[in-house]
Design a protein around this motif. Structure first.
Motif, PDB file in Angstrom:
ATOM      1  N   GLY A  46      -8.875   6.210 -15.295  1.00 22.09           N
ATOM      2  CA  GLY A  46      -9.296   6.133 -14.066  1.00 22.09           C
ATOM      3  C   GLY A  46     -10.152   7.365 -13.776  1.00 22.09           C
ATOM      4  N   PRO A  47     -10.372   7.891 -12.456  1.00 23.98           N
ATOM      5  CA  PRO A  47      -9.568   7.407 -11.352  1.00 23.98           C
ATOM      6  C   PRO A  47     -10.225   5.966 -10.947  1.00 23.98           C
ATOM      7  N   ARG A  48      -9.426   5.189 -10.268  1.00 17.04           N
ATOM      8  CA  ARG A  48      -9.836   3.893  -9.753  1.00 17.04           C
ATOM      9  C   ARG A  48      -9.263   3.703  -8.301  1.00 17.04           C
ATOM     10  N   THR A  49     -10.181   3.768  -7.287  1.00 15.54           N
ATOM     11  CA  THR A  49      -9.827   3.842  -5.837  1.00 15.54           C
ATOM     12  C   THR A  49      -9.903   2.310  -5.215  1.00 15.54           C
ATOM     13  N   VAL A  59       1.928  -2.492   1.000  1.00 15.03           N
ATOM     14  CA  VAL A  59       1.252  -2.259  -0.442  1.00 15.03           C
ATOM     15  C   VAL A  59       2.590  -1.787  -1.213  1.00 15.03           C
ATOM     16  N   PHE A  60       3.061  -0.801  -0.857  1.00 14.09           N
ATOM     17  CA  PHE A  60       4.223  -0.135  -1.462  1.00 14.09           C
ATOM     18  C   PHE A  60       5.358  -1.250  -2.032  1.00 14.09           C
ATOM     19  N   ASP A  61       5.767  -1.788  -1.125  1.00 15.64           N
ATOM     20  CA  ASP A  61       6.982  -3.056  -1.511  1.00 15.64           C
ATOM     21  C   ASP A  61       6.347  -4.114  -2.269  1.00 15.64           C
ATOM     22  N   LEU A  62       5.115  -4.284  -2.295  1.00 15.07           N
ATOM     23  CA  LEU A  62       4.463  -5.282  -3.102  1.00 15.07           C
ATOM     24  C   LEU A  62       4.332  -4.602  -4.549  1.00 15.07           C
ATOM     25  N   ILE A  63       4.307  -3.426  -4.842  1.00 15.42           N
ATOM     26  CA  ILE A  63       4.176  -2.921  -5.998  1.00 15.42           C
ATOM     27  C   ILE A  63       5.560  -2.646  -6.531  1.00 15.42           C
ATOM     28  N   ALA A  64       6.275  -2.265  -5.766  1.00 17.95           N
ATOM     29  CA  ALA A  64       7.783  -2.098  -6.179  1.00 17.95           C
ATOM     30  C   ALA A  64       8.708  -3.433  -6.161  1.00 17.95           C
ATOM     31  N   GLN A  65       8.407  -4.539  -5.889  1.00 17.77           N
ATOM     32  CA  GLN A  65       8.886  -5.709  -5.593  1.00 17.77           C
ATOM     33  C   GLN A  65       9.595  -6.184  -7.193  1.00 17.77           C
ATOM     34  N   PHE A 111       9.719   5.614  -8.204  1.00 20.65           N
ATOM     35  CA  PHE A 111       9.069   5.130  -6.828  1.00 20.65           C
ATOM     36  C   PHE A 111       9.552   6.513  -6.072  1.00 20.65           C
ATOM     37  N   THR A 112       8.487   6.960  -5.421  1.00 18.26           N
ATOM     38  CA  THR A 112       8.749   7.877  -4.315  1.00 18.26           C
ATOM     39  C   THR A 112       8.007   7.183  -2.911  1.00 18.26           C
ATOM     40  N   ARG A 113       8.840   6.396  -1.995  1.00 25.22           N
ATOM     41  CA  ARG A 113       8.648   5.771  -0.936  1.00 25.22           C
ATOM     42  C   ARG A 113       8.046   6.705   0.161  1.00 25.22           C
ATOM     43  N   PRO A 114       6.957   6.348   0.794  1.00 28.13           N
ATOM     44  CA  PRO A 114       6.043   5.203   0.615  1.00 28.13           C
ATOM     45  C   PRO A 114       4.792   5.367  -0.269  1.00 28.13           C
ATOM     46  N   GLU A 115       4.751   6.722  -0.737  1.00 26.55           N
ATOM     47  CA  GLU A 115       3.355   7.045  -1.133  1.00 26.55           C
ATOM     48  C   GLU A 115       3.062   7.168  -2.574  1.00 26.55           C
ATOM     49  N   ARG A 116       3.993   6.905  -3.388  1.00 25.09           N
ATOM     50  CA  ARG A 116       3.585   7.243  -4.728  1.00 25.09           C
ATOM     51  C   ARG A 116       4.536   6.261  -5.833  1.00 25.09           C
ATOM     52  N   VAL A 117       3.776   5.916  -6.947  1.00 24.51           N
ATOM     53  CA  VAL A 117       4.727   5.214  -7.917  1.00 24.51           C
ATOM     54  C   VAL A 117       4.264   5.588  -9.013  1.00 24.51           C
ATOM     55  N   THR A 134      -1.175   6.434  -6.098  1.00 21.92           N
ATOM     56  CA  THR A 134      -0.819   7.167  -4.920  1.00 21.92           C
ATOM     57  C   THR A 134      -1.701   6.344  -3.760  1.00 21.92           C
ATOM     58  N   LEU A 135      -0.544   6.056  -2.673  1.00 25.22           N
ATOM     59  CA  LEU A 135      -1.028   5.409  -1.520  1.00 25.22           C
ATOM     60  C   LEU A 135      -1.231   6.301  -0.340  1.00 25.22           C
ATOM     61  N   THR A 136      -2.109   6.212   0.412  1.00 26.60           N
ATOM     62  CA  THR A 136      -2.494   6.986   1.340  1.00 26.60           C
ATOM     63  C   THR A 136      -2.901   6.042   2.785  1.00 26.60           C
ATOM     64  N   ALA A 137      -2.360   6.259   3.780  1.00 28.06           N
ATOM     65  CA  ALA A 137      -2.395   5.562   4.912  1.00 28.06           C
ATOM     66  C   ALA A 137      -3.754   5.815   5.403  1.00 28.06           C
ATOM     67  N   GLN A 138      -4.539   4.880   5.909  1.00 31.04           N
ATOM     68  CA  GLN A 138      -6.023   4.983   6.375  1.00 31.04           C
ATOM     69  C   GLN A 138      -5.835   4.240   7.774  1.00 31.04           C
ATOM     70  N   ASP A 139      -6.879   4.396   8.281  1.00 27.93           N
ATOM     71  CA  ASP A 139      -7.229   3.627   9.770  1.00 27.93           C
ATOM     72  C   ASP A 139      -7.223   2.099   9.494  1.00 27.93           C
ATOM     73  N   ALA A 140      -7.840   1.720   8.509  1.00 25.80           N
ATOM     74  CA  ALA A 140      -7.953   0.210   8.039  1.00 25.80           C
ATOM     75  C   ALA A 140      -6.916  -0.068   7.397  1.00 25.80           C
ATOM     76  N   GLY A 141      -6.212   0.634   7.032  1.00 29.77           N
ATOM     77  CA  GLY A 141      -5.055   0.266   5.812  1.00 29.77           C
ATOM     78  C   GLY A 141      -4.606   1.243   4.894  1.00 29.77           C
ATOM     79  N   THR A 142      -4.710   1.087   3.859  1.00 29.35           N
ATOM     80  CA  THR A 142      -4.254   1.789   2.721  1.00 29.35           C
ATOM     81  C   THR A 142      -5.214   2.030   1.519  1.00 29.35           C
ATOM     82  N   ARG A 143      -5.271   3.400   1.241  1.00 29.01           N
ATOM     83  CA  ARG A 143      -5.975   3.955   0.086  1.00 29.01           C
ATOM     84  C   ARG A 143      -5.201   3.968  -1.127  1.00 29.01           C
TER      85      ARG A 143
END
Length: 191
Positions: A46-49, A59-65, A111-117, A134-143
């Motif tokens: 990566g990195p891949r965004t 998004v976190f729940d989907l990855i962790a499921q 798992f570090t909810r909700p920002e990291r796997v 790494t999951l970061t909250a954005q105005d339009a969703g999640t990066r």
């Protein structure tokens, strides 16, 4: 060359070829991990965004499921949880390599909810891989940002092997991220 001598030479050559093919198959599939600890070379993954139009929790729940929850039928062919803790699992990942081979990697997933796997390779086609989502909250969703490091042994020969593995590894991650994006956006739209 006598017939007896030729037969012994042919048997030796066939045995050496079988060991070579078996060793190659074991290395490619991850069944014969080679962690020699000499001549270690590393390269970035990566990195891949990916920007996802869904809340970070979705998004976190989907990855962790597949790791922390019930594994869907589709994911059972790709992931098998071997041991489960409260914030970490040991999981086997199955990646098809054409029609005949399947690579099996075993990784810890933390798992570090909700920002990291975080992922750490335990067994696979190379001796060392660490990765993170790494999951970061954005105005339009999640990066979602994926990055990692892959390491191989044996200097240049290992570096060559690492380039081969890294290409396939990153293709697999890109497909996984596209799937996460599509499903997370579908779930968010249903809300």
């Amino acid at each position: 060359m006598t017939g007896h001598r030729f037969a012994r030479l042919a048997a030796w050559a066939a045995g050496a070829a079988a060991v070579g093919v078996g060793g190659w198959a074991g290395l490619v599939s991850g069944a014969l991990p080679a962690d020699l600890g000499v001549g270690r070379r590393t390269r970035r993954l990566g990195p891949r965004t990916v920007d996802i139009a869904a809340p970070r929790g979705v998004v976190f729940d989907l990855i962790a499921q597949p790791y922390l929850g019930r594994t869907t039928r589709a994911m059972r062919e790709k992931v098998k949880v071997l041991e489960r803790g409260s914030d970490m699992v040991l999981a086997a990942h199955y990646t098809p390599l054409g029609d005949r081979w399947t690579a099996v990697t075993v990784e810890t997933v933390r798992f570090t909810r909700p920002e990291r796997v975080d992922f750490r390779l335990v067994r696979g086609p190379v001796p060392y891989v660490v990765e993170s989502f790494t999951l970061t909250a954005q105005d339009a969703g999640t990066r979602l940002v994926y990055e990692g490091v892959l390491g191989t042994d044996l200097w240049r020969a290992g570096q060559w092997w690492g380039q081969k593995v890294a290409g396939r590894w990153e293709e697999t991650v890109a497909a996984s991220l596209a799937s996460v994006q599509q499903e997370a956006e579908r779930r968010a739209a249903r809300r």
